[in-house]
Scaffold this active site. Sequence first.
Site, PDB file in Angstrom:
ATOM      1  N   LEU B  52      33.775  46.414  38.685  1.00 48.34           N
ATOM      2  CA  LEU B  52      34.864  46.342  39.666  1.00 48.34           C
ATOM      3  C   LEU B  52      35.655  45.057  39.470  1.00 48.34           C
ATOM      4  O   LEU B  52      36.888  45.072  39.490  1.00 48.34           O
ATOM      5  CB  LEU B  52      34.266  46.386  41.073  1.00 48.34           C
ATOM      6  CG  LEU B  52      35.234  46.591  42.222  1.00 48.34           C
ATOM      7  CD1 LEU B  52      35.690  48.016  42.245  1.00 48.34           C
ATOM      8  CD2 LEU B  52      34.568  46.234  43.527  1.00 48.34           C
ATOM      9  N   VAL B  55      37.763  45.509  36.215  1.00 46.23           N
ATOM     10  CA  VAL B  55      38.880  46.457  36.352  1.00 46.23           C
ATOM     11  C   VAL B  55      39.911  45.918  37.335  1.00 46.23           C
ATOM     12  O   VAL B  55      41.111  46.072  37.140  1.00 46.23           O
ATOM     13  CB  VAL B  55      38.351  47.831  36.818  1.00 46.23           C
ATOM     14  CG1 VAL B  55      39.485  48.794  37.037  1.00 46.23           C
ATOM     15  CG2 VAL B  55      37.398  48.390  35.796  1.00 46.23           C
ATOM     16  N   ASP B  56      39.415  45.252  38.366  1.00 46.64           N
ATOM     17  CA  ASP B  56      40.267  44.724  39.408  1.00 46.64           C
ATOM     18  C   ASP B  56      41.159  43.600  38.903  1.00 46.64           C
ATOM     19  O   ASP B  56      42.245  43.387  39.439  1.00 46.64           O
ATOM     20  CB  ASP B  56      39.372  44.196  40.534  1.00 46.64           C
ATOM     21  CG  ASP B  56      40.008  44.382  41.869  1.00 46.64           C
ATOM     22  OD1 ASP B  56      40.859  45.268  41.946  1.00 46.64           O
ATOM     23  OD2 ASP B  56      39.663  43.651  42.802  1.00 46.64           O
ATOM     24  N   ALA B  57      40.690  42.887  37.882  1.00 46.98           N
ATOM     25  CA  ALA B  57      41.349  41.639  37.491  1.00 46.98           C
ATOM     26  C   ALA B  57      42.794  41.868  37.075  1.00 46.98           C
ATOM     27  O   ALA B  57      43.701  41.199  37.561  1.00 46.98           O
ATOM     28  CB  ALA B  57      40.569  40.985  36.363  1.00 46.98           C
TER      29      ALA B  57
END
Lengths: 248, 73
Positions: B52, B55-57
């Site tokens: 997470l 992917v969030d970065a």
Amino acid sequence: MGEVQHIILRVGQGGGLVNMNIDLTALAMTLVACVITAWICLAAARNISVRKPSGMQSVLELMTGFFRGIARDAMGDKADTYVPLALTLFIWIFVANQMGVLANFMVKQGEGTYNYWFSPTATLSVSLGMGIAIVLLSHLIGLTRPGQYFKHWVTPLWMFPIHLFDEIPKLLTLGMRLWGNIFAGEVLIDLLAQLPHSLGIGTGIATGIIPFFLWNAYSLFVGTVQAFIFTLLTLIYIGQKIPQEHHH
Amino acid sequence: MNLTVLAMGLMFGLGAIGSGIGIGIMYSRYLEGIARQPEAQGRLSTQMFVGLGLVDALPIIVVAMAFILFGQR
């Protein structure tokens, strides 16, 4: 909205060797976060007892156990050395993230708007600096066993550029993710809080108050999750540099 | 219309599409993993949070960049 500014100390703008801007407000906020963190931990550690643990003591003990479990998963039997680092990182980033959610002071002075109270992690230099520090730390820890460390870089030899390129996403995922999350959250809070000013008081409050409280609550959650992910990634990146039995 | 605003909208939208697909795939696999092996939930959720974070970065960096672009308009 105008440009929001921090107080900046300019060092050597004449084109010398030293040429940088020092963000004094972010520096002060970092120190404030350090003081709050130290105060929380000292308050938790006062009057500790085995038979009747106070509330704060129980919370800190729970967190210590939690991060010890994660650290053992990530780095095997040498984990206990890094539990204090993980706990310090988590509490500091947690405090720093919530500072900007609780309050955000903007003062209009002359030309610009100055921001005097915000999350230090919403400043790129602070977050990216922390990311760089963690990556450097992981390499220093790897360098305590130079043989294995250098062998890892060149096995096989053609993988060397890929290993080198592997370090850039670490900086992105550690530093810039933290900065992006907190910065975007603060900007949105500011925008929602300024709705009564920009749309007129009645319409502004009517449209803005529900998203404002929702986004504040979500920011509290995001701050906690980001602190947790930063700590987790730190443990994993350091764990990659420590040789283990099941080496891949 | 200012083109910066259009660029901001594109950045938000494309970032949201990409990360939405990515997080959806990751989370569905995580749930499948728990359904097959409930006792692995602890280790799986740790790995899921790492994913997470990764992917969030990117989208959140893009969003922050868009806000900076907006401020310098």
